[in-house]
Enzyme design. Structure first.
Site, short mmCIF file in Angstrom:
data_model
loop_
_atom_site.label_atom_id
_atom_site.label_comp_id
_atom_site.label_asym_id
_atom_site.label_seq_id
_atom_site.Cartn_x
_atom_site.Cartn_y
_atom_site.Cartn_z
N TYR A 86 27.49 35.37 46.85
CA TYR A 86 28.25 34.24 47.40
C TYR A 86 27.30 33.37 48.21
CZ TYR A 86 31.43 31.60 50.40
OH TYR A 86 32.08 30.58 51.06
N GLU A 164 30.43 25.24 47.94
CA GLU A 164 30.45 26.69 47.74
C GLU A 164 30.15 27.07 46.29
OE1 GLU A 164 33.78 29.40 49.38
OE2 GLU A 164 34.31 29.15 47.27
#
Length: 337
Positions: A86, A164
């Site tokens: 992530y 993101e």
């Protein structure tokens, strides 16, 4: 303003963040080999809802998803990979500086993850080589320079709230790819990016939006009417999820974007729309709601009054939307549903 995955990935490519090969389509296409068909919606949890599918039959997979009301798809090559991570850049509220957030776990809700690293990277210095080294050491992977530089550049240059990658994948042949994108631009700064909005075919939404803790989305035109709608929801035992005043003269596209904004909040279970149309045309409002419903699959309760209200009500009823004359009955039904 939330961007669709394919829009976010188009920005990724501008700054050198590698993404899988793919095409955007509204119709079934022929594709050789295994692929991932990804429904393009602004809501989250697409995978859990069966709206992202790995398949060797892209044509029929798109046909199946179109039956569920999905209108646009990103079809990408299937990428075998060894690990998922992530990575994101967002604003740190305490320092008001960009913050790089990393996790060794990909495909997760980062707020629930235990293994997370946060690095403040001040605007006055930007990303330095030692930031990249620290990030690579934490994740245990090399070659993150372009990824981190690209995320940071997009965050700063486009006045983003969030940029993101989830997941960021290490492929079987050693490449690093962004398998997904989530980009949210700051609404109050959209006027500085008119060229981007024009390129994306999006419109700046001028409204007053405040997110709250409830589960009933609220949209009205005029601050007083919107506040009164929120009060009625509370009096009937419900909890408003937001305040959103679309203002006077809201057109079809503005209404669509507003419903998408409210509906994309994962806490929102249903949406109440209370419109008193003076300069706002009820038929335009209705068409915007119907456009948004192609992406937001949540119950909507509408009260329309004013200019072209009969046409607006007809449009909504023909599309199965709950439309009311009595605002108390509308809110009561919404709370009890």
């Amino acid at each position: 303003m939330k961007l669709y995955e394919y829009e976010g990935k188009s920005l990724f490519k501008r700054v050198g963040i590698p993404v899988p090969n793919g095409v955007v389509t509204s119709e079934p296409i022929r594709w050789q080999g295994k692929a991932v068909v990804k429904s393009q919606l602004l809501e989250g949890a697409r995978g859990k809802r069966g709206l992202v599918r790995v398949t060797e039959d892209v044509y029929n997979t798109i046909l199946e998803l179109k039956k569920l009301g999905v209108e646009k798809f990103l079809v990408e090559e299937f990428v075998p990979h060894e690990k998922e991570f992530y990575a994101s850049v967002l604003l740190d509220r305490e320092t008001a500086e960009p913050m790089l957030v990393l996790s060794r776990e990909g495909g997760i809700d980062v707020e629930q993850a235990k293994d997370v690293k946060k690095m403040i990277i001040p605007l006055e210095r930007g990303v330095r080589s030692y930031d990249i080294v620290e990030a690579e050491k934490y994740l245990g992977v090399k070659g993150l320079g372009q990824i981190i530089q690209g995320l940071y550049k997009l965050f700063v240059d486009y006045d983003a709230e969030l940029v993101e990658i989830n997941p960021l994948a290490l492929t079987n042949d050693g490449r690093i790819l962004a398998l997904d994108s989530k980009v949210i631009l700051e609404d109050n700064a959209l006027y500085r990016h008119e060229d981007l909005l024009k390129e994306l075919g999006r419109q700046e939404v001028r409204d007053s939006y405040v997110e709250l803790e409830g589960d009933i989305g609220i949209i009205g035109n005029g601050a007083g009417l919107t506040m009164a709608s929120m009060d009625l929801v509370k009096l009937n035992g419900g909890n408003p999820a937001n305040f959103l005043d679309v203002g006077g003269g809201a057109n079809r596209e503005h209404v669509k974007e507003s419903v998408l904004k409210v509906g994309s909040n994962p806490r929102v279970k249903k949406i109440v729309i209370n419109i008193y149309g003076g300069i706002t045309r009820c038929d335009e409002v209705a068409l915007g709601i119907i456009d948004a419903l192609k992406e937001v699959k949540k119950p909507i309760f509408v009260r329309l009054l004013g200019t072209n209200e009969e046409l607006g009500k007809k449009i909504l009823r023909e599309n199965g939307v709950n439309v009311y004359d009595d605002v108390l009955k509308m809110i009561g039904d919404a709370v009890r549903s």
